[in-house]
Design a protein around this motif. Structure first.
Motif, PDB file in Angstrom:
ATOM      1  N   ASP A   9     -11.468  11.932   6.839  1.00 45.25           N
ATOM      2  CA  ASP A   9     -10.157  12.386   6.502  1.00 45.25           C
ATOM      3  C   ASP A   9      -9.131  11.928   7.555  1.00 45.25           C
ATOM      4  OD1 ASP A   9     -10.367  15.898   8.115  1.00 45.25           O
ATOM      5  OD2 ASP A   9     -10.180  14.047   9.051  1.00 45.25           O
ATOM      6  N   ARG A  10      -9.277  11.302   8.548  1.00 45.77           N
ATOM      7  CA  ARG A  10      -8.249  10.547   9.459  1.00 45.77           C
ATOM      8  C   ARG A  10      -7.240  11.580   9.989  1.00 45.77           C
ATOM      9  NH1 ARG A  10      -6.146   5.657   8.910  1.00 45.77           N
ATOM     10  NH2 ARG A  10      -4.480   6.403   7.500  1.00 45.77           N
ATOM     11  N   LYS A  11      -7.584  12.812  10.091  1.00 46.53           N
ATOM     12  CA  LYS A  11      -6.402  13.562  10.621  1.00 46.53           C
ATOM     13  C   LYS A  11      -6.637  13.822  12.070  1.00 46.53           C
ATOM     14  CE  LYS A  11      -5.958  16.450   6.401  1.00 46.53           C
ATOM     15  NZ  LYS A  11      -4.542  15.848   6.075  1.00 46.53           N
ATOM     16  N   SER A  12      -7.771  13.307  12.674  1.00 48.67           N
ATOM     17  CA  SER A  12      -7.946  13.153  14.000  1.00 48.67           C
ATOM     18  C   SER A  12      -8.432  11.789  14.337  1.00 48.67           C
ATOM     19  CB  SER A  12      -8.529  14.133  14.577  1.00 48.67           C
ATOM     20  OG  SER A  12     -10.056  14.165  14.080  1.00 48.67           O
ATOM     21  N   SER A  13      -8.494  11.625  15.774  1.00 49.15           N
ATOM     22  CA  SER A  13      -9.334  10.448  16.202  1.00 49.15           C
ATOM     23  C   SER A  13      -9.656  10.633  17.737  1.00 49.15           C
ATOM     24  CB  SER A  13      -8.520   9.181  16.150  1.00 49.15           C
ATOM     25  OG  SER A  13      -7.419   9.159  16.855  1.00 49.15           O
ATOM     26  N   THR A  14     -10.752   9.847  18.046  1.00 53.79           N
ATOM     27  CA  THR A  14     -11.299  10.267  19.330  1.00 53.79           C
ATOM     28  C   THR A  14     -11.451   8.913  20.225  1.00 53.79           C
ATOM     29  OG1 THR A  14     -12.525  12.498  18.864  1.00 53.79           O
ATOM     30  CG2 THR A  14     -13.044  11.341  20.560  1.00 53.79           C
ATOM     31  N   LEU A  15     -10.935   8.680  21.326  1.00 52.97           N
ATOM     32  CA  LEU A  15     -10.813   7.527  22.230  1.00 52.97           C
ATOM     33  C   LEU A  15     -12.220   7.913  22.877  1.00 52.97           C
ATOM     34  CD1 LEU A  15      -9.966   4.857  23.352  1.00 52.97           C
ATOM     35  CD2 LEU A  15      -8.604   6.239  24.911  1.00 52.97           C
ATOM     36  N   SER A  16     -13.205   7.097  23.293  1.00 58.50           N
ATOM     37  CA  SER A  16     -14.189   7.495  24.077  1.00 58.50           C
ATOM     38  C   SER A  16     -14.171   6.220  25.265  1.00 58.50           C
ATOM     39  CB  SER A  16     -15.540   7.475  23.231  1.00 58.50           C
ATOM     40  OG  SER A  16     -16.670   7.508  24.240  1.00 58.50           O
ATOM     41  N   LEU A  17     -14.090   6.477  26.382  1.00 61.39           N
ATOM     42  CA  LEU A  17     -14.367   5.637  27.520  1.00 61.39           C
ATOM     43  C   LEU A  17     -15.517   6.048  28.170  1.00 61.39           C
ATOM     44  CD1 LEU A  17     -10.560   6.312  29.002  1.00 61.39           C
ATOM     45  CD2 LEU A  17     -11.277   4.560  27.602  1.00 61.39           C
ATOM     46  N   PRO A  18     -16.423   4.775  28.061  1.00 62.12           N
ATOM     47  CA  PRO A  18     -17.698   4.913  28.771  1.00 62.12           C
ATOM     48  C   PRO A  18     -17.750   4.723  30.143  1.00 62.12           C
ATOM     49  CG  PRO A  18     -17.636   2.742  27.671  1.00 62.12           C
ATOM     50  CD  PRO A  18     -16.219   3.470  27.357  1.00 62.12           C
ATOM     51  N   ARG A  19     -18.314   5.533  30.772  1.00 63.79           N
ATOM     52  CA  ARG A  19     -18.553   5.212  32.403  1.00 63.79           C
ATOM     53  C   ARG A  19     -17.166   4.981  33.192  1.00 63.79           C
ATOM     54  NH1 ARG A  19     -22.463   2.910  29.639  1.00 63.79           N
ATOM     55  NH2 ARG A  19     -21.671   0.753  29.837  1.00 63.79           N
ATOM     56  N   VAL A  20     -16.489   6.026  33.212  1.00 67.77           N
ATOM     57  CA  VAL A  20     -15.058   5.756  33.907  1.00 67.77           C
ATOM     58  C   VAL A  20     -15.056   5.476  35.208  1.00 67.77           C
ATOM     59  CG1 VAL A  20     -13.921   6.926  32.116  1.00 67.77           C
ATOM     60  CG2 VAL A  20     -14.590   8.196  34.081  1.00 67.77           C
ATOM     61  N   SER A  21     -14.136   4.945  35.862  1.00 64.25           N
ATOM     62  CA  SER A  21     -13.804   4.510  37.112  1.00 64.25           C
ATOM     63  C   SER A  21     -12.750   5.044  37.722  1.00 64.25           C
ATOM     64  CB  SER A  21     -14.002   2.933  37.580  1.00 64.25           C
ATOM     65  OG  SER A  21     -13.211   2.203  36.866  1.00 64.25           O
ATOM     66  N   LEU A  22     -12.406   4.824  38.892  1.00 65.04           N
ATOM     67  CA  LEU A  22     -11.057   5.447  39.425  1.00 65.04           C
ATOM     68  C   LEU A  22      -9.945   4.638  38.778  1.00 65.04           C
ATOM     69  CD1 LEU A  22     -12.191   5.610  43.533  1.00 65.04           C
ATOM     70  CD2 LEU A  22     -11.985   7.706  41.651  1.00 65.04           C
ATOM     71  N   SER A  23     -10.302   3.445  38.446  1.00 63.00           N
ATOM     72  CA  SER A  23      -9.266   2.496  38.016  1.00 63.00           C
ATOM     73  C   SER A  23      -8.840   3.055  36.380  1.00 63.00           C
ATOM     74  CB  SER A  23      -9.400   1.252  38.000  1.00 63.00           C
ATOM     75  OG  SER A  23     -10.602   0.776  37.290  1.00 63.00           O
ATOM     76  N   ASP A  24      -9.616   4.024  35.934  1.00 56.76           N
ATOM     77  CA  ASP A  24      -9.275   4.477  34.493  1.00 56.76           C
ATOM     78  C   ASP A  24      -8.279   5.669  34.741  1.00 56.76           C
ATOM     79  OD1 ASP A  24     -12.470   3.703  33.766  1.00 56.76           O
ATOM     80  OD2 ASP A  24     -10.819   2.633  33.076  1.00 56.76           O
ATOM     81  N   THR A  25      -7.933   6.130  35.817  1.00 62.41           N
ATOM     82  CA  THR A  25      -6.788   6.890  35.904  1.00 62.41           C
ATOM     83  C   THR A  25      -5.555   6.657  35.538  1.00 62.41           C
ATOM     84  OG1 THR A  25      -7.954   8.201  37.920  1.00 62.41           O
ATOM     85  CG2 THR A  25      -5.668   8.313  37.372  1.00 62.41           C
ATOM     86  N   ALA A  26      -5.116   7.203  34.441  1.00 64.30           N
ATOM     87  CA  ALA A  26      -3.864   6.714  33.788  1.00 64.30           C
ATOM     88  C   ALA A  26      -3.474   7.717  32.687  1.00 64.30           C
ATOM     89  CB  ALA A  26      -4.135   5.270  33.213  1.00 64.30           C
ATOM     90  N   VAL A  27      -2.537   7.308  31.893  1.00 65.49           N
ATOM     91  CA  VAL A  27      -2.014   8.259  30.817  1.00 65.49           C
ATOM     92  C   VAL A  27      -2.477   7.522  29.491  1.00 65.49           C
ATOM     93  CG1 VAL A  27      -0.081   9.169  29.470  1.00 65.49           C
ATOM     94  CG2 VAL A  27      -0.020   9.107  32.033  1.00 65.49           C
ATOM     95  N   TYR A  28      -2.991   8.295  28.646  1.00 67.24           N
ATOM     96  CA  TYR A  28      -3.510   7.403  27.281  1.00 67.24           C
ATOM     97  C   TYR A  28      -2.758   8.178  26.007  1.00 67.24           C
ATOM     98  CZ  TYR A  28      -7.252   5.836  30.289  1.00 67.24           C
ATOM     99  OH  TYR A  28      -7.927   4.873  31.085  1.00 67.24           O
ATOM    100  N   TYR A  29      -2.102   7.094  25.294  1.00 67.59           N
ATOM    101  CA  TYR A  29      -1.302   7.480  24.054  1.00 67.59           C
ATOM    102  C   TYR A  29      -1.981   7.309  23.129  1.00 67.59           C
ATOM    103  CZ  TYR A  29       2.633   7.685  27.443  1.00 67.59           C
ATOM    104  OH  TYR A  29       3.498   8.021  28.760  1.00 67.59           O
ATOM    105  N   CYS A  30      -1.980   7.998  22.101  1.00 70.75           N
ATOM    106  CA  CYS A  30      -2.449   7.813  20.621  1.00 70.75           C
ATOM    107  C   CYS A  30      -1.055   7.898  19.688  1.00 70.75           C
ATOM    108  CB  CYS A  30      -3.080   9.135  20.189  1.00 70.75           C
ATOM    109  SG  CYS A  30      -3.344   9.259  18.537  1.00 70.75           S
ATOM    110  N   LEU A  31      -1.381   6.954  19.000  1.00 72.20           N
ATOM    111  CA  LEU A  31       0.031   6.498  18.268  1.00 72.20           C
ATOM    112  C   LEU A  31      -0.396   6.337  16.625  1.00 72.20           C
ATOM    113  CD1 LEU A  31       1.228   5.357  20.901  1.00 72.20           C
ATOM    114  CD2 LEU A  31       2.186   3.829  19.520  1.00 72.20           C
ATOM    115  N   VAL A  32       0.484   6.974  15.780  1.00 69.11           N
ATOM    116  CA  VAL A  32       0.536   6.704  14.427  1.00 69.11           C
ATOM    117  C   VAL A  32       1.872   6.336  13.996  1.00 69.11           C
ATOM    118  CG1 VAL A  32      -1.665   7.840  14.015  1.00 69.11           C
ATOM    119  CG2 VAL A  32       0.569   9.180  13.825  1.00 69.11           C
ATOM    120  N   GLY A  33       1.970   5.752  12.992  1.00 69.35           N
ATOM    121  CA  GLY A  33       3.506   5.545  12.418  1.00 69.35           C
ATOM    122  C   GLY A  33       4.177   6.590  11.792  1.00 69.35           C
ATOM    123  N   ASP A  34       5.510   6.602  11.259  1.00 69.42           N
ATOM    124  CA  ASP A  34       5.867   7.792  10.667  1.00 69.42           C
ATOM    125  C   ASP A  34       5.662   7.715   9.091  1.00 69.42           C
ATOM    126  OD1 ASP A  34       9.448   6.654  10.114  1.00 69.42           O
ATOM    127  OD2 ASP A  34       7.458   5.797   9.713  1.00 69.42           O
ATOM    128  N   GLY A  35       5.141   6.441   8.555  1.00 71.45           N
ATOM    129  CA  GLY A  35       4.634   6.588   7.209  1.00 71.45           C
ATOM    130  C   GLY A  35       5.715   6.379   6.310  1.00 71.45           C
TER     131      GLY A  35
END
Lengths: 112, 116
Positions: free
Chosen positions: A67-93
């Protein structure tokens, strides 16, 4: 106007898999779902993009239900360097994709 | 390739002063964007330029003007700076329509602006 909802923050430990889910109930038919990563004092950086089902690259995987009403970002085996802000974007249509909405993002803290 | 470059990196202005933020890209991209990011917040689109010679308003255009000087350069002008414009400004570019239509946006390092 398309809008995304993400958790404000998440904590994890090194070596764990991290899944960040984004809700986008009003996604338009032609919209792609894009994830960016931002480190402090830097501009956002593209991570992954998808339209439907599953996409995988060398950095992450992106899971999108039918249904594309959600999405999941999966980061495998994170490290300290993955500390960050993660943004999900879609357009305004409605404006051909230019008015993308970043939202507040998810702050991921990876601990040792 | 340098990617997307922005000048200056830092700037302090007094209320009412004017300044122009410069942005250039060397990736032959058609589309360029200006965003602002306030502390602890996401990015908000100020203006964008779909192609050379065109500009359009984004989410928060008030108090700003832009110029797409040529394909490479896209400048942002504050005519009369206000403290509410204290922020980090990011320029970005994409080959075609960025974000929702499948084109990756490439961001510059940002300009940190303080308006006193």
């Amino acid at each position: 106007l398309a809008k995304t909802t993400q958790p404000i923050s998440m904590d994890s430990y090194e070596g764990q898999e991290v899944n960040i889910t984004c809700s986008h109930n009003n996604i338009a038919t032609n919209d792609y779902i894009t994830w960016y990563q931002q480190f402090p004092s830097q501009g956002p950086r593209f991570i992954i993009q998808g339209y439907k089902t599953k996409v995988t690259n060398e950095v992450a995987s992106l899971f999108i239900p039918a249904d594309r009403k959600s999405s999941t970002l999966s980061l495998p085996r994170v490290s300290l360097s993955d500390t960050a802000v993660y943004y999900c974007l879609v357009g305004d249509g409605n404006t051909g994709g230019f008015k993308t909405i970043f939202g507040a993002g998810t702050r991921l803290f990876v601990k040792a | 390739n340098a990617g997307v470059t922005q000048t200056p990196k830092f700037q302090v202005l007094k209320t009412g002063q004017s300044m122009t933020l410069q942005c250039a890209q060397d990736m032959n991209h058609n589309s360029m964007y200006w965003y602002r990011q306030d502390p602890g917040m996401g990015l908000r689109l100020i203006y964008y330029s779909a192609s050379e010679g065109t500009t359009d308003k984004g989410e928060v255009p008030n108090g700003y003007n832009v110029s797409r000087l040529n394909k490479r350069e896209f400048s942002l002008r504050l005519e009369s700076a206000a403290p509410s414009q204290t922020s980090v400004y990011f320029c970005a570019s994409s080959y075609d329509r960025g974000g929702s239509r499948g084109e990756t946006q490439y961001f510059g390092p940002g300009t940190r602006l303080l308006v006193l």
